[in-house]
Design an enzyme around this catalytic site. Structure first.
Site, mmCIF file in Angstrom:
data_model
loop_
_atom_site.group_PDB
_atom_site.id
_atom_site.type_symbol
_atom_site.label_atom_id
_atom_site.label_comp_id
_atom_site.label_asym_id
_atom_site.label_seq_id
_atom_site.Cartn_x
_atom_site.Cartn_y
_atom_site.Cartn_z
ATOM 1 N N ASP A 1 -3.666 -0.854 1.799
ATOM 2 C CA ASP A 1 -2.296 -1.336 1.811
ATOM 3 C C ASP A 1 -1.404 -0.098 1.891
ATOM 4 O O ASP A 1 -1.858 1.032 1.717
ATOM 5 C CB ASP A 1 -2.003 -2.165 0.567
ATOM 6 C CG ASP A 1 -0.938 -3.222 0.833
ATOM 7 O OD1 ASP A 1 -0.114 -3.012 1.744
ATOM 8 O OD2 ASP A 1 -0.920 -4.251 0.138
ATOM 9 N N ALA A 2 -0.131 -0.311 2.174
ATOM 10 C CA ALA A 2 0.767 0.793 2.486
ATOM 11 C C ALA A 2 0.737 1.891 1.422
ATOM 12 O O ALA A 2 1.008 1.631 0.247
ATOM 13 C CB ALA A 2 2.187 0.265 2.650
#
Length: 758
Positions: free
Chosen positions: A313-314
């Site tokens: 995820d980011a």
């Protein structure tokens, strides 16, 4: 001799000139589409440098790499140019704000530039997201994933996600960071509507349908060139954050993790064949998901057989250092994420890019790099990008937002509306009765009154007043708007002059949103009551002594006690498609009967949380002081404009062998006057177990349509594997004993029978 020497020189020159052509004529293994993908991956990987392999492990935001110039031409940024020589694993949201046709054109040019810039012609994955359809300009706008759960319609879910997959591909995208497999049980959590509700079985079946839809249910023997790949997230336990706050710790028992939170992801991998997985932002009982080798390698790859790629995820590999504090520096974060099983680093521009230098000092990292790069290359071969990297923009124009796609969006709305309350059968409203109706409330849309006028006909007139916005609509940190007495008075006065009122209340996207990593972005709530003066509004309108109908719009479960108490009817909408107002009007005026069912339990107060229908039986033993027993509305609940009668369920046998099955059937009859759909639900209860068991568990459902006085027989199959759970020794067990089967219209209204497992 001199002549021979010159002759030999000329021959050698000729050979050197034609040699490249001879070599080219012998097709390289990785370019031979007739060969198995694994052979092609192995061949290409063997030719690549470490820098080229690491290039496959990076994904940047599109704005860092490219943009559209003032003259419409493709522009590669100065920052991005050096990265193209190694290709890239992916680029996120390329040309998201352009029309589908323009996106296809620019993405074709970008892909061509990337292919021509690296030695092996390796294409790059272009990636987006999909919460209301494709998250990009010009695509069909669908409702939230939770609206699909309210439909309880797997075929519809598959078809909606198939359109998402097709429209994504037609604008030049190849993956979406969707769908979500999280179990949503805490309405404080701002991302609740991204998943499919509180139940493991419903979420599992919805998720598998979504994955198969978005990926096009492609034949594995041929590349997938029509649809895209799914990135199933957030693995695992993400929505179980303490306090309902994004990025908070996740504390769940190992048994709940195994029996309730992991099954949707396992099914997405083994039944849906999802091409990618995204780990959770958070941890599982103290172990960061992005640094968890048991989760991402032992369980996901070794036990479940996952062969796709894992994307962070980011910024989450870097966060192992600066947020999770399980790595002392970036290099340690890289090692932790890489060895755990994270293949692709999303957005982080200072983490996996360190690997070429790190591997010089620590060659033991190379096998992990090879695994990660191979996973990315494999996905690109599966999607046919080496042979078909470009999009036909003519097809884009023809298919995106086609009539069929827009009709499907309307069908999603029709199937997802839930009728929660209908006192004295006030609904449906008649188009033949002359009356004035007030459309009021902060969730009233700009075109609602025009839409209602078209649906209701000439004998019904409308007056409308929104009154005020719930928030200041700040996307980072929304704040409630100040009390507006003039707006309240205006709405009440409008209702006073009308024959009945329809109130549009609940919550908007600013009262339930993703609280992203940045400290100043807030999206979770400490309470779940409707915000602002909405309770006061309905009380004042109800005091006028006229009928009040509520259209409830929201992204999180709301404890709307006062609204419910004062409403004569409640139509629960969650967040619908772009055609929401049209389908709401059609439902209210009887063009169809609502058929949605709740995919969540609606509590009376935040104090009941955690509160879901499948909790351990002892959790329902005691009630609270000064609070009415039970939920405001139970899981699986939803009314209709007709009535359905259920027969007693019949079993094919009252004994289930360990290698056998039991059929259970029930007759359902429409005893009313209108054609309508009903969701027939089957629950099973383990009467006694070696560990505490759920009060009941959903194990089957089927949506049927019945004409007035029509009867249909619905049959479910009970299999031993449906009864397996994690036993006292933390291993899967199948225990002999008595089981109760409940078939009915909700988790609280059913008829039951029983069988015994030998």
């Amino acid at each position: 001799m001199k002549f021979l020497s010159n002759y030999n020189t000329r021959i050698l020159s000729i050979i050197l000139m034609i040699l490249p052509s001879i070599i080219t004529a012998q097709k390289l293994t990785y370019k031979d589409a007739s060969l198995p993908i694994e052979e092609r991956v192995s061949d290409l990987l063997s030719r690549m440098t470490v820098e080229e392999k690491v290039g496959q492990m990076l994904m940047f935001g599109a704005h860092r790499i490219t943009k559209k110039g003032a003259d419409g031409a493709l522009v590669i940024t100065q920052w991005g140019k050096p990265h193209l020589s190694n290709s890239l694993g992916g680029i996120k949201f390329p040309f998201q704000e352009e029309s589908p046709e323009e996106s296809a054109r620019l993405n074709n040019e970008l892909q061509k530039k990337i292919i021509e810039s690296n030695r092996f012609g390796i294409p790059t994955l272009f990636v987006g997201e999909a919460y209301n359809g494709v998250d990009a300009k010009g695509c069909t706008v669908f409702g939230r994933p939770l609206n699909l759960a309210t439909s309880w319609n797997l075929e519809l879910t598959h078809d909606v996600w198939s359109v998402i997959g097709r429209e994504s591909r037609l604008r030049g995208w190849h993956m979406v960071h969707s769908p979500v497999g999280d179990i949503a049980r805490d309405p404080r959590f701002g991302r609740m509507s991204e998943g499919y509700g509180e139940d493991t079985y419903l979420t599992t079946e919805m998720l598998v349908a979504a994955v198969k839809g978005v990926q096009g249910s492609y034949d594995k023997s041929a590349p997938n060139t029509t649809h895209i790949g799914a990135v199933v997230k957030h693995f695992a336990g993400y929505s179980q954050v303490v306090g309902g706050r994004n990025f908070a710790a996740v504390e769940v028992s190992p048994r709940v993790l195994r029996d309730e939170l992991l099954p949707p992801f396992k099914a997405a991998v083994q039944r849906g064949h999802a091409l990618a997985i995204m780990p959770s932002h958070g941890d599982i009982n103290g172990v960061a998901s992005h640094g968890n080798p048991w989760l991402l390698t032992e369980l996901l790859r070794n036990q479940w057989g996952f062969n796709g790629y894992v994307v962070s995820d980011a910024y989450d590999v870097g966060r192992l250092n600066f947020l999770m504090k399980v790595a002392e520096n970036k290099e340690e974060a890289v090692k932790l994420g890489l060895k755990a099983g994270v293949d692709l680093d999303l957005y982080s521009e200072d983490v996996y890019v360190l690997l070429p230098e790190m591997v010089k000092k620590d060659p033991s990292l190379l096998p992990y790099i090879d695994r990660a790069a191979a996973s990315m290359l494999r996905t690109k071969f599966i999607l046919g990008l080496f042979e078909n990297p470009y999009i036909d923009a003519n097809e884009t124009k023809k298919e995106v937002r086609s009539k069929a796609n827009l009709s499907l969006a309307k069908k999603m709305d029709e199937e997802s509306l839930i009728l929660l309350k209908n006192e004295n059968d006030i609904l449906p409203l008649s188009k033949k009765t002359p009356r004035k109706i007030a459309l009021i409330g902060p969730l009233l849309g700009e075109e609602t009154v025009n839409t209602f006028n078209k649906i209701a006909g000439k004998k019904v007139s409308f007056v409308a007043e929104k009154g005020y916005e719930l928030t200041n609509r700040n996307t980072k940190h929304p704040e409630l708007t100040p009390r507006n007495d003039k707006a309240l008075d205006k709405m009440v006065n409008l209702a006073k002059d009308a024959d009945l009122s329809i109130l549009f209340v609940g919550g908007d996207r600013f009262t339930a949103q993703e609280a992203t990593f940045f400290k100043w972005v807030i999206g979770d709530r400490a309470t779940i009551e409707p915000v602002g003066e909405q309770n006061e509004l309905i009380q004042r309108v109800k005091a006028l002594g006229k009928p009040v109908i509520v259209v409830l719009k929201h992204r999180r479960t709301l404890a709307f006690n006062i609204i419910n108490e004062n409403a004569d009817a409640v139509l629960d909408c969650w967040e619908m498609t772009e055609f929401g107002d049209e389908l709401i009007a059609k439902a209210l005026f009887g063009e169809f009967s609502p058929s949605g069912k709740l995919p969540v339990t609606v509590p009376r107060t935040i104090g009941q949380i955690p509160y879901h229908y499948s909790m351990k039986e002892i959790s329902f033993f005691k009630d609270y002081l000064f609070l009415e027993s039970g939920p405001l509305y139970p899981f699986g609940f939803g009314l209709s404009y007709t009535k359905f009668a259920y027969s007693e369920p019949k079993l094919s046998s009252d004994v289930l062998e360990r290698d056998g099955i039991i059929k259970v059937s029930v007759n359902v009859t429409n005893t009313g006057k209108v054609t309508a759909k009903e969701v027939v639900q089957m629950y099973i209860k383990d009467m006694f177990g070696s560990v505490l068991r759920p009060d009941k568990e959903l194990k089957g459902f089927e949506k049927i349509e019945l004409k007035p006085n029509e009867t249909k027989t619905v049959e479910f199959t009970i299999r031993p594997e449906m009864l397996v759970f994690t036993g006292i020794e933390m291993k899967p067990v199948l225990e002999a004993g008595d089981y109760e089967v409940m078939i009915g219209t909700s988790s609280q209204e059913y008829k039951k029978t029983s069988f015994r497992l030998k």
